[in-house]
Design a protein around this motif. Structure first.
Motif, PDB file in Angstrom:
ATOM      1  N   ARG A 254       0.831  -1.200   0.000  1.00 49.79           N
ATOM      2  CA  ARG A 254       0.000   0.000   0.000  1.00 49.79           C
ATOM      3  C   ARG A 254       0.871   1.258   0.000  1.00 49.79           C
ATOM      4  NH1 ARG A 254      -5.140  -1.019   0.053  1.00 49.79           N
ATOM      5  NH2 ARG A 254      -5.759  -3.155   0.552  1.00 49.79           N
ATOM      6  N   ILE A 255       0.348   2.265  -0.653  1.00 53.94           N
ATOM      7  CA  ILE A 255       1.025   3.565  -0.713  1.00 53.94           C
ATOM      8  C   ILE A 255       0.037   4.652  -0.306  1.00 53.94           C
ATOM      9  CG2 ILE A 255       2.655   2.855  -2.508  1.00 53.94           C
ATOM     10  CD1 ILE A 255       0.835   4.243  -4.549  1.00 53.94           C
ATOM     11  N   ILE A 256       0.574   5.759   0.206  1.00 51.92           N
ATOM     12  CA  ILE A 256      -0.232   6.936   0.517  1.00 51.92           C
ATOM     13  C   ILE A 256       0.045   7.965  -0.564  1.00 51.92           C
ATOM     14  CG2 ILE A 256      -0.652   8.797   2.178  1.00 51.92           C
ATOM     15  CD1 ILE A 256       0.180   6.889   4.390  1.00 51.92           C
TER      16      ILE A 256
ATOM     17  N   TRP B 165      -4.173   3.689   9.436  1.00 53.61           N
ATOM     18  CA  TRP B 165      -3.001   3.610   8.569  1.00 53.61           C
ATOM     19  C   TRP B 165      -1.743   3.386   9.416  1.00 53.61           C
ATOM     20  CZ3 TRP B 165      -3.954   8.189   4.617  1.00 53.61           C
ATOM     21  CH2 TRP B 165      -5.150   7.933   3.937  1.00 53.61           C
ATOM     22  N   PRO B 166      -1.014   2.289   9.178  1.00 54.67           N
ATOM     23  CA  PRO B 166       0.165   1.977   9.993  1.00 54.67           C
ATOM     24  C   PRO B 166       1.354   2.873   9.630  1.00 54.67           C
ATOM     25  CG  PRO B 166      -0.109   0.327   8.273  1.00 54.67           C
ATOM     26  CD  PRO B 166      -1.286   1.243   8.161  1.00 54.67           C
ATOM     27  N   MET B 167       1.931   3.496  10.623  1.00 51.22           N
ATOM     28  CA  MET B 167       3.032   4.428  10.410  1.00 51.22           C
ATOM     29  C   MET B 167       4.145   4.155  11.426  1.00 51.22           C
ATOM     30  SD  MET B 167       1.464   6.188   7.999  1.00 51.22           S
ATOM     31  CE  MET B 167       2.603   7.541   7.755  1.00 51.22           C
ATOM     32  N   ILE B 168       5.321   4.654  11.120  1.00 51.80           N
ATOM     33  CA  ILE B 168       6.445   4.626  12.048  1.00 51.80           C
ATOM     34  C   ILE B 168       6.702   6.063  12.491  1.00 51.80           C
ATOM     35  CG2 ILE B 168       8.837   3.972  12.428  1.00 51.80           C
ATOM     36  CD1 ILE B 168       6.964   1.629  11.860  1.00 51.80           C
ATOM     37  N   ASP B 169       6.469   6.344  13.773  1.00 57.64           N
ATOM     38  CA  ASP B 169       6.612   7.705  14.291  1.00 57.64           C
ATOM     39  C   ASP B 169       7.582   7.685  15.465  1.00 57.64           C
ATOM     40  OD1 ASP B 169       6.229  10.386  14.577  1.00 57.64           O
ATOM     41  OD2 ASP B 169       4.249  10.247  15.498  1.00 57.64           O
ATOM     42  N   ASP B 170       8.680   8.410  15.320  1.00 66.18           N
ATOM     43  CA  ASP B 170       9.728   8.431  16.344  1.00 66.18           C
ATOM     44  C   ASP B 170      10.210   7.029  16.675  1.00 66.18           C
ATOM     45  OD1 ASP B 170       9.704  11.207  16.564  1.00 66.18           O
ATOM     46  OD2 ASP B 170       8.114  11.186  18.075  1.00 66.18           O
TER      47      ASP B 170
ATOM     48  N   ILE C 168      -2.682   5.311  12.732  1.00 63.87           N
ATOM     49  CA  ILE C 168      -3.343   6.604  12.650  1.00 63.87           C
ATOM     50  C   ILE C 168      -4.779   6.388  12.190  1.00 63.87           C
ATOM     51  CG2 ILE C 168      -3.331   8.891  11.591  1.00 63.87           C
ATOM     52  CD1 ILE C 168      -0.953   8.413  13.402  1.00 63.87           C
ATOM     53  N   ALA C 169      -5.740   6.703  13.050  1.00 67.50           N
ATOM     54  CA  ALA C 169      -7.154   6.555  12.711  1.00 67.50           C
ATOM     55  C   ALA C 169      -7.588   7.769  11.905  1.00 67.50           C
ATOM     56  CB  ALA C 169      -7.992   6.411  13.975  1.00 67.50           C
ATOM     57  N   VAL C 170      -7.439   7.662  10.598  1.00 69.67           N
ATOM     58  CA  VAL C 170      -7.706   8.799   9.714  1.00 69.67           C
ATOM     59  C   VAL C 170      -9.210   9.011   9.552  1.00 69.67           C
ATOM     60  CG1 VAL C 170      -5.533   8.493   8.479  1.00 69.67           C
ATOM     61  CG2 VAL C 170      -7.593   7.340   7.652  1.00 69.67           C
ATOM     62  N   LYS C 171      -9.561  10.226   9.157  1.00 66.60           N
ATOM     63  CA  LYS C 171     -10.962  10.570   8.904  1.00 66.60           C
ATOM     64  C   LYS C 171     -11.038  11.499   7.703  1.00 66.60           C
ATOM     65  CE  LYS C 171     -12.508  10.129  13.714  1.00 66.60           C
ATOM     66  NZ  LYS C 171     -13.138  10.829  14.873  1.00 66.60           N
TER      67      LYS C 171
ATOM     68  N   CYS D 297       8.047   7.093   6.426  1.00 62.83           N
ATOM     69  CA  CYS D 297       7.484   6.671   7.709  1.00 62.83           C
ATOM     70  C   CYS D 297       6.210   5.830   7.575  1.00 62.83           C
ATOM     71  CB  CYS D 297       7.213   7.880   8.610  1.00 62.83           C
ATOM     72  SG  CYS D 297       6.129   9.111   7.878  1.00 62.83           S
ATOM     73  N   HIS D 298       5.835   5.523   6.362  1.00 60.10           N
ATOM     74  CA  HIS D 298       4.635   4.704   6.149  1.00 60.10           C
ATOM     75  C   HIS D 298       5.023   3.235   6.049  1.00 60.10           C
ATOM     76  CE1 HIS D 298       1.653   2.875   3.159  1.00 60.10           C
ATOM     77  NE2 HIS D 298       1.040   2.915   4.316  1.00 60.10           N
ATOM     78  N   GLU D 299       4.259   2.382   6.738  1.00 58.59           N
ATOM     79  CA  GLU D 299       4.482   0.941   6.648  1.00 58.59           C
ATOM     80  C   GLU D 299       3.650   0.395   5.480  1.00 58.59           C
ATOM     81  OE1 GLU D 299       2.908  -2.323   9.515  1.00 58.59           O
ATOM     82  OE2 GLU D 299       4.840  -1.673  10.312  1.00 58.59           O
ATOM     83  N   PRO D 300       4.295  -0.153   4.444  1.00 60.85           N
ATOM     84  CA  PRO D 300       3.559  -0.546   3.236  1.00 60.85           C
ATOM     85  C   PRO D 300       2.659  -1.761   3.388  1.00 60.85           C
ATOM     86  CG  PRO D 300       5.878  -1.138   3.045  1.00 60.85           C
ATOM     87  CD  PRO D 300       5.751  -0.316   4.296  1.00 60.85           C
ATOM     88  N   ASP D 301       2.847  -2.511   4.470  1.00 54.76           N
ATOM     89  CA  ASP D 301       1.929  -3.616   4.785  1.00 54.76           C
ATOM     90  C   ASP D 301       1.769  -4.570   3.598  1.00 54.76           C
ATOM     91  OD1 ASP D 301       0.115  -5.113   6.277  1.00 54.76           O
ATOM     92  OD2 ASP D 301      -1.607  -3.925   5.624  1.00 54.76           O
TER      93      ASP D 301
END
Length: 301
Positions: A166-168, A204-209, A215-218, A263-267
């Motif tokens: 997956r990509i953002i 959306w799974p992310m790597i933060d710090d 991240i529960a997007v809306k 920082c996005h996990e492509p899953d």
């Protein structure tokens, strides 16, 4: 000892169940409805069990009938496989394959490949079912079902034919109007487009710090069609997270740009071809799955 019914009887029983009535099976087989009914009655008498409950509106399988149906289908598939193997030397694989795929995979992967497949195997006919609704391949007698993502317990045989990540992404128009997110928490302040029907895709799974976070997007719109979300993103409606093969063309033309790759996990998820038991040995089914797997490998999916 009573003789077993022939394969033709098995086939009539199977089609009667699939079509749901003696009348429909009679039309297909060229028999009368009473002849079909009597044939199944003889089966029940020979087996000593009830296979079908008969009502004024429909036929319902008994528990014994469900077991018998599964074995009948395996027997018919084995006979077809044997005949196909015996006649294989006479020419190319031939016959009908029923295939079910989701809309996004169909549009962006399968359909562009079908002209080449047809040219290579002109005697194979495809009956293609395209839907994002989860079907029952066994009940619908789908030879090959393509599924993206993890598989649950199933009697179907699975062969991995590829992988999707997956990509953002968003359009330059949207980013010019609303700014570009540079860290995961920025997504909470953007209009994110979410695919419905799959709860895990709303986070959306992310790597933060250095830590994995969801991240529960809306946003102002959700939809059950990944293709529709793709079109909305291209039109500048919002940010979308989707399978990489959906966005290939839009990314190549600059209609979309990738975001948060650092920082996005492509899953990564498997793409599997699920095959009805007994069908995996049919030359036409082998030819279709081998072709699809080879074509996908060439695209480095």
């Amino acid at each position: 000892m009573a003789l077993m019914s022939g394969s033709g009887d098995y086939a009539i029983f199977v089609r009667t169940v699939e079509l749901g009535s003696f009348a429909s099976a009679a039309v297909e087989t060229g028999l009368s409805p009473s002849a079909v009914s009597k044939l199944i009655l003889r089966m029940e008498d020979r087996l000593g069990v009830k296979l079908l409950h008969r009502t004024t509106r429909r036929l319902v399988l008994t528990q014994e009938g469900e077991t018998y149906l599964a074995h009948c289908r395996l027997i018919l598939a084995a006979i077809e496989t044997a005949e196909a193997d015996v006649t294989a030397s006479r020419g190319q694989p031939r016959g009908l394959i029923r295939v079910n795929v989701g809309t996004a995979f169909a549009k962006h992967r399968l359909i562009p490949l079908l002209p080449e497949f047809s040219a290579r195997f002109p005697e194979i006919t495809l009956e293609l079912s395209i839907t994002d609704r989860r079907i029952d391949p066994i009940a619908d007698q789908i030879d090959v079902t393509v599924r993206v993502g993890p598989l649950g317990d199933s009697p179907l045989l699975a062969r991995r034919i590829g992988t999707v990540e997956r990509i953002i992404t968003a359009s330059p128009v949207y980013l010019e109007r609303h700014g570009k997110p540079t860290r995961p928490s920025d997504l909470l302040h953007h209009n994110c487009l979410v695919l419905t029907g799959f709860a895990r895709l709303a986070e959306w799974p992310m790597i933060d710090d250095g830590a994995r976070t969801l991240i529960a997007v809306k946003g102002t719109l959700t939809c059950d069609s990944a293709d529709a979300l793709l079109d909305l993103a291209v039109a500048g409606y919002g940010i979308v997270r989707l399978g990489d093969f959906l966005g290939e063309e839009a990314l190549a033309t600059g209609a979309l740009v990738r975001l948060l790759d650092d920082c996005h996990e492509p899953d990564a998820q498997p793409i599997n071809a699920l095959i009805l038991p007994g069908r995996q040995a049919l030359p036409r089914v082998r030819a279709f799955i081998d072709f699809l797997a080879d074509a996908m490998a060439k695209r480095h999916i």
